[in-house]
Motif scaffolding. Structure first.
Motif, PDB file in Angstrom:
ATOM      1  N   PHE A  35       0.838  -1.202   0.000  1.00  0.00           N
ATOM      2  CA  PHE A  35       0.000   0.000   0.000  1.00  0.00           C
ATOM      3  C   PHE A  35       0.875   1.255   0.000  1.00  0.00           C
ATOM      4  O   PHE A  35       0.656   2.182  -0.794  1.00  0.00           O
ATOM      5  N   SER A  36       1.887   1.281   0.838  1.00  0.00           N
ATOM      6  CA  SER A  36       2.753   2.453   0.944  1.00  0.00           C
ATOM      7  C   SER A  36       3.633   2.628  -0.294  1.00  0.00           C
ATOM      8  O   SER A  36       3.868   3.757  -0.732  1.00  0.00           O
ATOM      9  N   LEU A  37       4.101   1.529  -0.852  1.00  0.00           N
ATOM     10  CA  LEU A  37       4.866   1.621  -2.102  1.00  0.00           C
ATOM     11  C   LEU A  37       3.992   2.218  -3.198  1.00  0.00           C
ATOM     12  O   LEU A  37       4.428   3.098  -3.943  1.00  0.00           O
ATOM     13  N   ALA A  38       2.762   1.748  -3.289  1.00  0.00           N
ATOM     14  CA  ALA A  38       1.826   2.275  -4.289  1.00  0.00           C
ATOM     15  C   ALA A  38       1.631   3.776  -4.112  1.00  0.00           C
ATOM     16  O   ALA A  38       1.710   4.545  -5.075  1.00  0.00           O
ATOM     17  N   LEU A  39       1.385   4.197  -2.880  1.00  0.00           N
ATOM     18  CA  LEU A  39       1.186   5.622  -2.615  1.00  0.00           C
ATOM     19  C   LEU A  39       2.450   6.427  -2.922  1.00  0.00           C
ATOM     20  O   LEU A  39       2.365   7.549  -3.435  1.00  0.00           O
ATOM     21  N   SER A  40       3.612   5.874  -2.638  1.00  0.00           N
ATOM     22  CA  SER A  40       4.879   6.559  -2.918  1.00  0.00           C
ATOM     23  C   SER A  40       5.066   6.788  -4.415  1.00  0.00           C
ATOM     24  O   SER A  40       5.497   7.866  -4.840  1.00  0.00           O
ATOM     25  N   LEU A  41       4.753   5.779  -5.212  1.00  0.00           N
ATOM     26  CA  LEU A  41       4.869   5.911  -6.661  1.00  0.00           C
ATOM     27  C   LEU A  41       3.884   6.955  -7.194  1.00  0.00           C
ATOM     28  O   LEU A  41       4.229   7.773  -8.061  1.00  0.00           O
ATOM     29  N   ILE A  42       2.665   6.928  -6.670  1.00  0.00           N
ATOM     30  CA  ILE A  42       1.660   7.907  -7.084  1.00  0.00           C
ATOM     31  C   ILE A  42       2.087   9.314  -6.667  1.00  0.00           C
ATOM     32  O   ILE A  42       1.978  10.271  -7.449  1.00  0.00           O
ATOM     33  N   LEU A  43       2.599   9.434  -5.454  1.00  0.00           N
ATOM     34  CA  LEU A  43       3.064  10.733  -4.956  1.00  0.00           C
ATOM     35  C   LEU A  43       4.187  11.284  -5.836  1.00  0.00           C
ATOM     36  O   LEU A  43       4.143  12.451  -6.257  1.00  0.00           O
ATOM     37  N   GLY A  44       5.181  10.475  -6.122  1.00  0.00           N
ATOM     38  CA  GLY A  44       6.284  10.925  -6.970  1.00  0.00           C
ATOM     39  C   GLY A  44       5.810  11.328  -8.360  1.00  0.00           C
ATOM     40  O   GLY A  44       6.239  12.352  -8.904  1.00  0.00           O
ATOM     41  N   GLY A  45       4.900  10.546  -8.912  1.00  0.00           N
ATOM     42  CA  GLY A  45       4.365  10.872 -10.237  1.00  0.00           C
ATOM     43  C   GLY A  45       3.557  12.151 -10.233  1.00  0.00           C
ATOM     44  O   GLY A  45       3.706  13.005 -11.117  1.00  0.00           O
ATOM     45  N   ALA A  46       2.713  12.299  -9.234  1.00  0.00           N
ATOM     46  CA  ALA A  46       1.887  13.518  -9.145  1.00  0.00           C
ATOM     47  C   ALA A  46       2.762  14.757  -9.015  1.00  0.00           C
ATOM     48  O   ALA A  46       2.551  15.761  -9.704  1.00  0.00           O
ATOM     49  N   LEU A  47       3.765  14.685  -8.154  1.00  0.00           N
ATOM     50  CA  LEU A  47       4.641  15.845  -7.960  1.00  0.00           C
ATOM     51  C   LEU A  47       5.525  16.100  -9.182  1.00  0.00           C
ATOM     52  O   LEU A  47       5.816  17.260  -9.511  1.00  0.00           O
ATOM     53  N   GLY A  48       5.942  15.054  -9.869  1.00  0.00           N
ATOM     54  CA  GLY A  48       6.712  15.238 -11.108  1.00  0.00           C
ATOM     55  C   GLY A  48       5.931  16.038 -12.126  1.00  0.00           C
ATOM     56  O   GLY A  48       6.461  16.955 -12.769  1.00  0.00           O
ATOM     57  N   ASN A  49       4.653  15.718 -12.270  1.00  0.00           N
ATOM     58  CA  ASN A  49       3.822  16.448 -13.222  1.00  0.00           C
ATOM     59  C   ASN A  49       3.457  17.839 -12.713  1.00  0.00           C
ATOM     60  O   ASN A  49       3.340  18.780 -13.499  1.00  0.00           O
ATOM     61  N   VAL A  50       3.299  18.010 -11.395  1.00  0.00           N
ATOM     62  CA  VAL A  50       3.049  19.342 -10.832  1.00  0.00           C
ATOM     63  C   VAL A  50       4.245  20.249 -11.117  1.00  0.00           C
ATOM     64  O   VAL A  50       4.070  21.421 -11.502  1.00  0.00           O
ATOM     65  N   ILE A  51       5.445  19.726 -10.962  1.00  0.00           N
ATOM     66  CA  ILE A  51       6.648  20.518 -11.244  1.00  0.00           C
ATOM     67  C   ILE A  51       6.622  21.009 -12.695  1.00  0.00           C
ATOM     68  O   ILE A  51       6.901  22.177 -12.970  1.00  0.00           O
ATOM     69  N   ASP A  52       6.276  20.123 -13.620  1.00  0.00           N
ATOM     70  CA  ASP A  52       6.180  20.531 -15.030  1.00  0.00           C
ATOM     71  C   ASP A  52       5.176  21.661 -15.216  1.00  0.00           C
ATOM     72  O   ASP A  52       5.446  22.633 -15.923  1.00  0.00           O
ATOM     73  N   ARG A  53       4.013  21.509 -14.619  1.00  0.00           N
ATOM     74  CA  ARG A  53       2.972  22.527 -14.781  1.00  0.00           C
ATOM     75  C   ARG A  53       3.434  23.878 -14.227  1.00  0.00           C
ATOM     76  O   ARG A  53       3.145  24.916 -14.809  1.00  0.00           O
ATOM     77  N   LEU A  54       4.151  23.849 -13.103  1.00  0.00           N
ATOM     78  CA  LEU A  54       4.637  25.093 -12.513  1.00  0.00           C
ATOM     79  C   LEU A  54       5.742  25.727 -13.372  1.00  0.00           C
ATOM     80  O   LEU A  54       5.763  26.945 -13.550  1.00  0.00           O
ATOM     81  N   ILE A  55       6.643  24.917 -13.901  1.00  0.00           N
ATOM     82  CA  ILE A  55       7.770  25.438 -14.675  1.00  0.00           C
ATOM     83  C   ILE A  55       7.365  25.799 -16.104  1.00  0.00           C
ATOM     84  O   ILE A  55       7.721  26.869 -16.609  1.00  0.00           O
ATOM     85  N   HIS A  56       6.649  24.898 -16.773  1.00  0.00           N
ATOM     86  CA  HIS A  56       6.378  25.055 -18.203  1.00  0.00           C
ATOM     87  C   HIS A  56       4.944  25.465 -18.532  1.00  0.00           C
ATOM     88  O   HIS A  56       4.701  25.969 -19.624  1.00  0.00           O
ATOM     89  N   GLY A  57       4.013  25.158 -17.642  1.00  0.00           N
ATOM     90  CA  GLY A  57       2.607  25.383 -17.962  1.00  0.00           C
ATOM     91  C   GLY A  57       1.972  24.179 -18.639  1.00  0.00           C
ATOM     92  O   GLY A  57       0.802  24.202 -18.998  1.00  0.00           O
ATOM     93  N   TYR A  58       2.727  23.121 -18.810  1.00  0.00           N
ATOM     94  CA  TYR A  58       2.260  21.879 -19.419  1.00  0.00           C
ATOM     95  C   TYR A  58       3.142  20.748 -18.910  1.00  0.00           C
ATOM     96  O   TYR A  58       4.192  20.990 -18.323  1.00  0.00           O
TER      97      TYR A  58
END
Length: 166
Positions: free
Chosen positions: A101-124
């Motif tokens: 369960f925690s591994l799953a949440l960790s992967l989702i967390l990393g993925g969500a934040l990776g894409n948030v970083i893109d949106r903040l830096i690039h807008g996409y």
């Protein structure tokens, strides 16, 4: 004494789960930097008969959901990602002893934040992995999306295991 040991063990587990999320973020951002440096928007290189490396920009969510909106979706998805981060952090703190369960949440967390970083830096979000068969093309994706997908599969698998045990 037992409380201190349990607290230390809990902190170590939490560090592990956040470390996995950080690894996903670093791999995601590193691969995106490489793509941004090596490819112009729309460029594509065939790697195998079913796999291409491309450079596309996704202003929407999964499968370009809301990509055609007027720009408000950028901040909506940033906010959604940050709320998910808070929720996942709480869940990891409470259930860090549940490995799958925690591994799953960790992967989702990393993925969500990776894409948030893109949106903040690039807008996409920068997507670059494209799989296809003949004329059928799956929507392009990235390492963050892969983390989210594998995490979601692990969540389903973990829940099915839990239901079977009951």
């Amino acid at each position: 004494m037992a409380s201190s040991k349990s607290s230390s063990s809990s902190s170590n587990r939490l560090a592990l789960w956040f470390g996995i999320a950080l690894l996903v973020i670093v791999l995601d951002q590193l691969t995106k930097v490489l793509i941004l440096r090596a490819f112009n928007f729309g460029d594509s290189v065939t790697v195998t008969s079913f796999f291409n490396v491309v450079r596309v920009h996704n202003t929407g969510a999964a499968f370009s959901f809301l990509a055609g909106a007027a720009g408000w979706q950028r901040w909506f998805f940033v906010g959604l990602g940050l709320m998910a981060t808070g929720f996942i952090g709480v869940m990891l703190k409470r259930h860090g002893h549940q490995a799958v369960f925690s591994l799953a949440l960790s992967l989702i967390l990393g993925g969500a934040l990776g894409n948030v970083i893109d949106r903040l830096i690039h807008g996409y979000v920068v997507d670059f992995i494209q799989v296809h068969w003949d004329a059928w093309y799956f929507p392009s994706f990235n390492v963050a999306d892969s983390g989210i997908t594998v995490g979601a599969i692990l969540l389903i698998w973990d829940e099915l295991r839990r239901v079977r045990k009951s």
